[in-house]
Write a protein that holds these residues in place. Structure first.
Motif, PDB file in Angstrom:
ATOM      1  N   LEU A 380      -9.131   6.961 -14.056  1.00 29.99           N
ATOM      2  CA  LEU A 380      -8.662   6.224 -12.710  1.00 29.99           C
ATOM      3  C   LEU A 380      -8.868   6.901 -11.530  1.00 29.99           C
ATOM      4  CD1 LEU A 380      -6.536   5.782 -15.392  1.00 29.99           C
ATOM      5  CD2 LEU A 380      -4.663   5.501 -13.728  1.00 29.99           C
ATOM      6  N   ASP A 381      -9.437   6.462 -10.615  1.00 35.14           N
ATOM      7  CA  ASP A 381      -9.530   6.859  -9.194  1.00 35.14           C
ATOM      8  C   ASP A 381      -9.154   5.863  -8.044  1.00 35.14           C
ATOM      9  OD1 ASP A 381     -12.012   9.017  -9.858  1.00 35.14           O
ATOM     10  OD2 ASP A 381     -12.574   7.314 -11.097  1.00 35.14           O
ATOM     11  N   SER A 382      -8.657   6.744  -7.202  1.00 38.94           N
ATOM     12  CA  SER A 382      -7.835   5.872  -5.789  1.00 38.94           C
ATOM     13  C   SER A 382      -8.207   6.863  -4.686  1.00 38.94           C
ATOM     14  CB  SER A 382      -6.609   5.381  -6.249  1.00 38.94           C
ATOM     15  OG  SER A 382      -6.071   4.746  -5.107  1.00 38.94           O
ATOM     16  N   SER A 383      -8.504   6.292  -3.507  1.00 38.21           N
ATOM     17  CA  SER A 383      -8.292   6.736  -2.319  1.00 38.21           C
ATOM     18  C   SER A 383      -7.415   6.110  -1.377  1.00 38.21           C
ATOM     19  CB  SER A 383      -9.703   6.598  -1.885  1.00 38.21           C
ATOM     20  OG  SER A 383     -10.389   5.396  -1.616  1.00 38.21           O
ATOM     21  N   ALA A 384      -6.605   5.233  -2.037  1.00 38.89           N
ATOM     22  CA  ALA A 384      -5.704   4.392  -1.292  1.00 38.89           C
ATOM     23  C   ALA A 384      -4.383   5.675  -0.945  1.00 38.89           C
ATOM     24  CB  ALA A 384      -4.919   3.264  -1.913  1.00 38.89           C
ATOM     25  N   GLN A 385      -3.750   5.147   0.200  1.00 38.40           N
ATOM     26  CA  GLN A 385      -2.548   5.917   0.634  1.00 38.40           C
ATOM     27  C   GLN A 385      -1.329   5.617  -0.499  1.00 38.40           C
ATOM     28  OE1 GLN A 385      -1.108   4.573   4.235  1.00 38.40           O
ATOM     29  NE2 GLN A 385      -0.323   6.919   5.122  1.00 38.40           N
ATOM     30  N   HIS A 386      -0.630   6.776  -0.874  1.00 41.98           N
ATOM     31  CA  HIS A 386       0.320   6.693  -1.882  1.00 41.98           C
ATOM     32  C   HIS A 386       1.709   7.092  -0.950  1.00 41.98           C
ATOM     33  CE1 HIS A 386       1.689   7.920  -6.062  1.00 41.98           C
ATOM     34  NE2 HIS A 386       2.402   6.983  -5.501  1.00 41.98           N
ATOM     35  N   THR A 387       2.329   6.087  -0.864  1.00 38.92           N
ATOM     36  CA  THR A 387       3.839   6.333  -0.402  1.00 38.92           C
ATOM     37  C   THR A 387       4.849   5.793  -1.237  1.00 38.92           C
ATOM     38  OG1 THR A 387       3.806   4.009   0.519  1.00 38.92           O
ATOM     39  CG2 THR A 387       2.657   5.973   1.971  1.00 38.92           C
ATOM     40  N   ARG A 388       6.138   6.106  -1.007  1.00 42.15           N
ATOM     41  CA  ARG A 388       7.208   5.974  -1.989  1.00 42.15           C
ATOM     42  C   ARG A 388       7.425   4.373  -1.897  1.00 42.15           C
ATOM     43  NH1 ARG A 388      12.131   4.251  -3.037  1.00 42.15           N
ATOM     44  NH2 ARG A 388      12.169   3.225  -0.907  1.00 42.15           N
ATOM     45  N   SER A 389       7.154   3.642  -0.892  1.00 36.40           N
ATOM     46  CA  SER A 389       7.741   2.158  -1.065  1.00 36.40           C
ATOM     47  C   SER A 389       6.601   1.249  -1.537  1.00 36.40           C
ATOM     48  CB  SER A 389       7.995   1.711   0.236  1.00 36.40           C
ATOM     49  OG  SER A 389       6.653   1.853   1.351  1.00 36.40           O
ATOM     50  N   LEU A 390       5.418   2.092  -1.686  1.00 34.77           N
ATOM     51  CA  LEU A 390       4.134   1.388  -2.258  1.00 34.77           C
ATOM     52  C   LEU A 390       3.831  -0.114  -1.637  1.00 34.77           C
ATOM     53  CD1 LEU A 390       2.088   2.657  -4.458  1.00 34.77           C
ATOM     54  CD2 LEU A 390       3.333   1.210  -6.026  1.00 34.77           C
ATOM     55  N   PRO A 391       3.872  -0.417  -0.643  1.00 34.71           N
ATOM     56  CA  PRO A 391       3.626  -1.408  -0.209  1.00 34.71           C
ATOM     57  C   PRO A 391       2.183  -2.366  -0.492  1.00 34.71           C
ATOM     58  CG  PRO A 391       3.419  -0.168   1.671  1.00 34.71           C
ATOM     59  CD  PRO A 391       4.185   0.502   0.628  1.00 34.71           C
ATOM     60  N   ASN A 392       1.230  -1.412  -0.613  1.00 34.11           N
ATOM     61  CA  ASN A 392      -0.208  -1.744  -1.061  1.00 34.11           C
ATOM     62  C   ASN A 392      -0.347  -2.127  -2.560  1.00 34.11           C
ATOM     63  OD1 ASN A 392      -0.005   0.947  -2.221  1.00 34.11           O
ATOM     64  ND2 ASN A 392      -1.573   1.556  -0.832  1.00 34.11           N
ATOM     65  N   ARG A 393       0.799  -1.775  -3.423  1.00 35.83           N
ATOM     66  CA  ARG A 393       0.731  -2.206  -4.624  1.00 35.83           C
ATOM     67  C   ARG A 393      -0.146  -1.374  -5.394  1.00 35.83           C
ATOM     68  NH1 ARG A 393      -1.039  -6.861  -2.990  1.00 35.83           N
ATOM     69  NH2 ARG A 393      -1.911  -7.514  -4.680  1.00 35.83           N
ATOM     70  N   GLY A 394      -0.816  -0.251  -5.049  1.00 39.26           N
ATOM     71  CA  GLY A 394      -1.597   0.836  -5.768  1.00 39.26           C
ATOM     72  C   GLY A 394      -2.856   0.478  -5.933  1.00 39.26           C
ATOM     73  N   PRO A 395      -3.743   0.162  -5.130  1.00 34.06           N
ATOM     74  CA  PRO A 395      -5.309  -0.166  -5.140  1.00 34.06           C
ATOM     75  C   PRO A 395      -5.634   1.133  -6.135  1.00 34.06           C
ATOM     76  CG  PRO A 395      -4.782  -0.333  -2.848  1.00 34.06           C
ATOM     77  CD  PRO A 395      -3.485   0.224  -3.453  1.00 34.06           C
ATOM     78  N   CYS A 396      -6.572   0.719  -7.292  1.00 32.02           N
ATOM     79  CA  CYS A 396      -7.101   1.556  -8.002  1.00 32.02           C
ATOM     80  C   CYS A 396      -8.366   1.077  -8.718  1.00 32.02           C
ATOM     81  CB  CYS A 396      -6.255   2.052  -9.142  1.00 32.02           C
ATOM     82  SG  CYS A 396      -6.509   3.552 -10.185  1.00 32.02           S
ATOM     83  N   LEU A 397      -9.326   2.124  -9.004  1.00 39.90           N
ATOM     84  CA  LEU A 397     -10.353   1.910  -9.691  1.00 39.90           C
ATOM     85  C   LEU A 397     -10.371   2.282 -11.053  1.00 39.90           C
ATOM     86  CD1 LEU A 397     -13.323   2.686  -7.364  1.00 39.90           C
ATOM     87  CD2 LEU A 397     -12.236   0.318  -7.615  1.00 39.90           C
ATOM     88  N   LEU A 398     -10.532   1.287 -12.240  1.00 39.86           N
ATOM     89  CA  LEU A 398     -10.424   1.686 -13.579  1.00 39.86           C
ATOM     90  C   LEU A 398     -11.844   1.660 -14.362  1.00 39.86           C
ATOM     91  CD1 LEU A 398      -7.288  -0.294 -14.788  1.00 39.86           C
ATOM     92  CD2 LEU A 398      -7.401   2.024 -13.674  1.00 39.86           C
ATOM     93  N   THR A 399     -12.252   2.913 -14.604  1.00 40.25           N
ATOM     94  CA  THR A 399     -13.537   3.086 -15.113  1.00 40.25           C
ATOM     95  C   THR A 399     -13.378   3.243 -16.585  1.00 40.25           C
ATOM     96  OG1 THR A 399     -14.437   3.955 -13.236  1.00 40.25           O
ATOM     97  CG2 THR A 399     -15.779   4.258 -15.268  1.00 40.25           C
ATOM     98  N   PRO A 400     -13.830   2.181 -17.627  1.00 39.70           N
ATOM     99  CA  PRO A 400     -13.749   2.306 -19.047  1.00 39.70           C
ATOM    100  C   PRO A 400     -14.231   3.664 -19.467  1.00 39.70           C
ATOM    101  CG  PRO A 400     -14.411   0.141 -18.436  1.00 39.70           C
ATOM    102  CD  PRO A 400     -14.680   1.015 -17.101  1.00 39.70           C
ATOM    103  N   ARG A 401     -13.649   4.184 -20.388  1.00 34.94           N
ATOM    104  CA  ARG A 401     -13.912   5.322 -21.174  1.00 34.94           C
ATOM    105  C   ARG A 401     -15.032   5.010 -22.103  1.00 34.94           C
ATOM    106  NH1 ARG A 401     -11.541   9.607 -19.199  1.00 34.94           N
ATOM    107  NH2 ARG A 401      -9.430   9.446 -18.213  1.00 34.94           N
ATOM    108  N   THR A 402     -16.221   5.528 -22.159  1.00 35.78           N
ATOM    109  CA  THR A 402     -17.354   5.282 -23.323  1.00 35.78           C
ATOM    110  C   THR A 402     -16.999   6.036 -24.244  1.00 35.78           C
ATOM    111  OG1 THR A 402     -18.819   6.572 -21.896  1.00 35.78           O
ATOM    112  CG2 THR A 402     -18.640   4.182 -21.125  1.00 35.78           C
ATOM    113  N   ASP A 403     -18.021   6.003 -25.175  1.00 42.16           N
ATOM    114  CA  ASP A 403     -17.949   6.788 -26.476  1.00 42.16           C
ATOM    115  C   ASP A 403     -18.172   8.248 -26.085  1.00 42.16           C
ATOM    116  OD1 ASP A 403     -21.048   7.490 -27.190  1.00 42.16           O
ATOM    117  OD2 ASP A 403     -21.104   5.493 -26.103  1.00 42.16           O
TER     118      ASP A 403
END
Length: 470
Positions: A380-403
């Motif tokens: 998981l990687d994110s550079s979005a602002q993290h606040t208690r109310s989370l109005p941005n719904r938590g933008p995130c990049l998910l990189t699949p884990r390879t072998d």
């Protein structure tokens, strides 16, 4: 001259949202009424928070508080049977007992299996059924990161979980859609991101009423409620509050891991203390408590040593973020290892003596399971602002884990830089929207006065139904 104009515009996303949020807080403070007592605050300091919150006289929930009209507006139809808004008495006892029995009907092993399975179901949909552990559907060695909103990703998980908790059978896809549409509508309106869409709520209500008539759940339902009220009870308690709160909690946890890479890396390292993830959960809920302000109305005086008693009829506004006081603290899960550094002002699920969260015995376990399943498949990687109310719904990049034999993928720095910039600028129109819609909903809730009208009419006769609002 041009520079004097351009500079404020260039830094607009850094100063405007904060000003707008401050204005919105003032609007909601006025909605609470002039008689609200802030806790902690000048009249009730932080050291009295738990004792006052747990006092038997701090038991009123809706009647007599101006703020209740706003919460009933957001939760209508059916706020009068929502567990958090039923006044103390036989009806509340019946509703609360039923909720506890439904949740306790599943063992810890069954909770673990259920949440793990539902999380895998949703993650399989995200990746098209591919896995990160080999086989014919194995991820490519250099898989591209997927852009998601963590709250949106987690909400179907908890819709499936709580449907199966109630009905003891897997959740059909179309019903999951009904639940998530409803839950999203509720949480977006509470965050003032959009007006209510009663058609979304009505579709879930109609489904639940038909289900209760033809094929009710095997577990108990509150006997003090009629069939229509039982549908509202299930909708409000399980398919609104439970789904929304657990989705928000899981999104906060995953976003905290995405923005604190050292913590995420440590969890993946061989030989890591298996309890470390539990400490990460606690640290996340310390920084980002699920509750903002909970209000209670006193049914009698609350005596205090060395201070004037809190009068009958006071509206107590318990501020969780201010009480836990995590602002400015570094994100440090290891603080929970030492009794000397472990926070004592920490109440993630309320106070036991006064309507604690009924899922408190399972919430930490199930959050851990959902996080483990996600981390097993993705970095998981994110550079979005993290606040208690989370109005941005938590933008995130998910990189699949390879072998394991594959080299670790590079961190998507360019995409994270774009995410940071996009998230900052998106906060500008979003905060303005919240200000406008928040002011409108406060006004409309006060105009409709759903709670005030309900108790005004019930004092003169049988309790009426609450209108659905607009």
């Amino acid at each position: 001259m041009l520079g004097a104009v351009m500079l404020p515009m260039a830094v607009l996303p850094y100063w405007l949202p904060g000003i707008v949020i401050a204005l919105r807080v003032r609007i909601f403070a006025r909605a609470g009424g002039a008689d609200g007592v802030r806790v902690p605050g000048p009249e009730v300091p932080a050291e009295e928070f738990k004792r006052v919150y747990g006092h038997p006289a701090a038991d009123g929930r809706s009647r007599g508080a101006a703020l209740s009209d706003l919460f009933w507006y957001w939760l209508a139809p059916g706020p009068e049977v929502h567990q958090e808004h039923v006044e103390p008495g036989p009806r509340y006892d019946d509703v609360a007992k039923t909720t506890r029995r439904i949740l306790a009907g599943i063992s810890r092993e069954q909770w673990t299996e259920l949440v793990g399975r539902c999380t895998r179901n949703v993650l399989d949909e995200l990746t098209g059924g591919r896995t990160a552990t080999g086989g014919s559907g194995e991820h490519p060695r250099t898989a591209r990161a997927l852009h998601v909103r963590l709250r949106d990703l987690m909400m179907p998980v908890w819709a499936e979980v709580y449907y199966e908790v109630v009905f003891r059978e897997p959740c059909p896809r179309h019903v999951r859609n009904l639940i998530t549409d409803h839950a999203n509508d509720v949480v977006d309106s509470i965050k003032c991101l959009g007006l209510r869409h009663m058609d979304r709520r009505a579709r879930l209500t109609d489904h639940l009423r038909a289900r209760l008539a033809d094929d009710p759940p095997p577990g108990p339902l509150p006997e003090s409620l009629d069939r229509r009220e039982q549908a509202y009870y299930l909708q409000g308690t399980f398919f609104n509050t439970a789904v929304v709160q657990m989705s928000e909690a899981a999104a906060h946890l995953l976003l905290a891991l995405a923005t604190h890479r050292d913590t995420q890396t440590r969890l993946q390292a061989p030989g890591t203390d298996p309890d470390h993830l539990d400490r990460v959960v606690d640290e996340t809920l310390l920084h980002f408590p699920l509750f903002g302000v909970a209000h209670r109305i006193t049914s009698g005086e609350i005596p205090r040593e060395g201070r004037e008693p809190i009068p009958t009829g006071s509206v107590l506004l318990f501020n969780y973020p201010e009480y836990q006081g995590s602002q400015g603290l570094a994100f440090d899960p290891d603080r929970w290892l030492d009794p000397d550094t472990r926070p004592t002002e920490y109440i993630p699920f309320g106070v036991t003596a006064n309507r604690p969260c009924p899922a408190r015995g399972f919430a930490l376990l199930t959050l851990r399971v959902a996080a483990e399943e996600t981390l097993r498949r993705f970095r998981l990687d994110s550079s979005a602002q993290h606040t208690r109310s989370l109005p941005n719904r938590g933008p995130c990049l998910l990189t699949p884990r390879t072998d394991p034999a594959a080299p670790p993928p590079r961190r998507p720095r360019v995409r994270l830089a774009v995410m940071r910039l996009t998230d900052r600028w998106a906060a500008v129109p979003r905060s303005l929207t919240q200000l406008v819609l928040g002011a409108y909903m406060v006004h409309d809730a006060r105009r409709q006065g759903l709670c005030r009208a309900y108790f005004g009419a019930s004092s003169a006769g049988p309790a009426p139904s609450v209108p659905a609002g607009r």
